[in-house]
Design an enzyme around this catalytic site. Structure first.
Site, PDB file in Angstrom:
ATOM      1  CD  GLN A 173     -34.954  29.803   5.746  1.00 47.21           C
ATOM      2  OE1 GLN A 173     -34.082  29.217   6.396  1.00 47.21           O
ATOM      3  NE2 GLN A 173     -35.844  29.154   5.036  1.00 47.21           N
ATOM      4  CG  ASP A 214     -44.610  28.371   7.705  1.00 49.67           C
ATOM      5  OD1 ASP A 214     -43.707  28.510   8.551  1.00 49.67           O
ATOM      6  OD2 ASP A 214     -44.538  28.838   6.556  1.00 49.67           O
TER       7      ASP A 214
HETATM    8  O1  MRU Z   1     -39.269  27.961   4.354  1.00 48.75           O
HETATM    9  P1  MRU Z   1     -39.613  29.372   4.723  1.00 48.75           P
HETATM   10  O2  MRU Z   1     -38.437  30.299   4.721  1.00 48.75           O
HETATM   11  O3  MRU Z   1     -40.773  29.889   3.889  1.00 48.75           O
HETATM   12  O4  MRU Z   1     -40.127  29.275   6.217  1.00 48.75           O
HETATM   13  C1  MRU Z   1     -40.563  30.455   6.846  1.00 48.75           C
HETATM   14  C2  MRU Z   1     -40.963  30.264   8.247  1.00 48.75           C
HETATM   15  O5  MRU Z   1     -40.961  29.182   8.770  1.00 48.75           O
HETATM   16  C3  MRU Z   1     -41.461  31.477   8.980  1.00 48.75           C
HETATM   17  O6  MRU Z   1     -41.123  31.404  10.336  1.00 48.75           O
HETATM   18  C4  MRU Z   1     -42.992  31.550   8.867  1.00 48.75           C
HETATM   19  O7  MRU Z   1     -43.391  31.442   7.528  1.00 48.75           O
HETATM   20  C5  MRU Z   1     -43.540  32.786   9.456  1.00 48.75           C
HETATM   21  S1  MRU Z   1     -43.244  34.197   8.414  1.00 48.75           S
HETATM   22  C6  MRU Z   1     -44.003  35.559   9.042  1.00 48.75           C
END
Ligand code: MRU
Length: 329
Positions: A173, A214
């Site tokens: 990401q 999260d």
């Molecule tokens: O697996 P993902 O891409 O959904 O994980 C996203 C994250 O860990 C982000 O850092 C988190 O959701 C914060 S988004 C504002």
């Protein structure tokens, strides 16, 4: 970039499960619109049928991913909106109200992201190097994002920042999303492999770390993308502040500590393959937790739309979350 159009409940479930939409606030918003889509064929039925479908749709979307609390927060908000109205209104009107609620949540999230930016901007000084992990920007929330909102707000205030983005294995990401997003906004951006963070800190290239979250437990333990905990340990070893930016909807005050946060386990193929090809033997054992938990003691401050929480502990969290919302929201 390809547009992903969701026309059915199953489309939304698949989009969340497969990370076409990802990032805690964005998952919540997608699920809210998913409830509206999932109930579009239930408007002609009676109230009881509609109420049953509502629960089925919410349970189904709630099974898409377990860690980001924003998903469950959004689903419960729509459930309560529907239940209140079902007492008096026909299903077709309740369905229209659910669409209005989802749209309102989307607009609120935009304002909240801007407020997080305003609250946190003072923590970043002109000329600082800042490390971030995963993606917590507009591709994970509305428009401004959370961790990246703080960077954007500092930049809007005239500060020049150099951002180091961890690539964020296994799904990259940081490499795919964060670097793209930061550069769209003209932020000086450097991509590093996850394993380079310690060296970047040791060389004095960064003076702060900022990530999203999260789910945050009542004591301030933070679940975020796998690798965040390691970065927090490194930040402490190098005496760097470790900031976490998140909306109040990311707090789960029903959990006393981070050990109670459910950690999503994802498929082996995400680790066995990388960069479009297999990189490990077919039969090697693989472990793939998608998130980890950073203990509150490693977090310098939590940046929310209601204010900055520091020191990070249960009392301070309650105090700031009980503060009325920023009037500029
Ligand atoms: O697996 P993902 O891409 O959904 O994980 C996203 C994250 O860990 C982000 O850092 C988190 O959701 C914060 S988004 C504002």
């Amino acid at each position: 970039m390809r547009l992903c159009v969701c026309r059915t409940l199953a489309d939304v479930f698949e989009a969340i499960r497969s990370l076409r939409v990802r990032g805690a606030p964005a998952i919540g918003l997608a699920a809210a619109y998913g409830v509206v889509l999932g109930l579009q064929d239930s408007c002609a039925g009676d109230t009881q049928q509609f109420a049953r479908s509502l629960d089925q749709v919410i349970d189904y979307l709630g099974s898409s991913r377990p860690t980001a609390i924003n998903l469950f927060w959004a689903l419960e908000r729509l459930r309560s909106c529907a239940r209140q109205r079902l007492a008096t209104d026909p299903p077709v009107d309740v369905h229209a109200a659910l669409l209005r609620e989802a749209t309102a949540m989307h607009a609120e999230d935009r304002a909240i992201c801007h407020a997080i930016g305003r609250q946190g901007a003072a923590l970043l000084r002109d000329g600082m190097g800042v490390l971030t992990h995963c993606n917590a920007g507009g591709l994970a929330a509305s428009e401004y994002g959370t961790a990246l909102a703080v960077i954007y707000a500092a930049q809007d205030a005239g500060k020049h920042l150099t951002v180091y983005a961890d690539e964020t294995r296994p799904l990259l990401q940081g490499a795919r999303l964060t670097t793209w997003e930061l550069r769209q906004r003209g932020v000086d951006t450097t991509l590093i492999c996850d394993s380079m963070a310690a060296q970047v800190m040791r060389e004095g290239r960064v003076q702060a770390v900022i990530t999203g979250a999260d789910r945050i437990a009542a004591n301030g333990d933070v679940a975020n993308k796998i690798g965040t905990y390691g970065v927090a340990v490194l930040a402490q070893a190098h005496r760097l502040p470790f900031y976490v930016a998140a909306p109040s909807s990311t707090f789960d005050l029903t959990l006393s500590g981070g050990e109670q946060i459910p950690i999503e386990q994802r498929g082996e193929e995400e680790v066995r393959s990388g960069l479009g090809r297999q990189i490990a033997p077919d039969d090697v054992k693989i472990y793939n937790p998608a998130f980890d938990v950073t203990p509150a003691r490693l977090v310098t401050a939590l940046i929310t739309e209601r204010g900055v929480i520091s020191p990070v502990n249960a009392t301070e969290i309650r105090r700031v979350l009980d503060t009325p919302a920023d009037p500029a929201e």
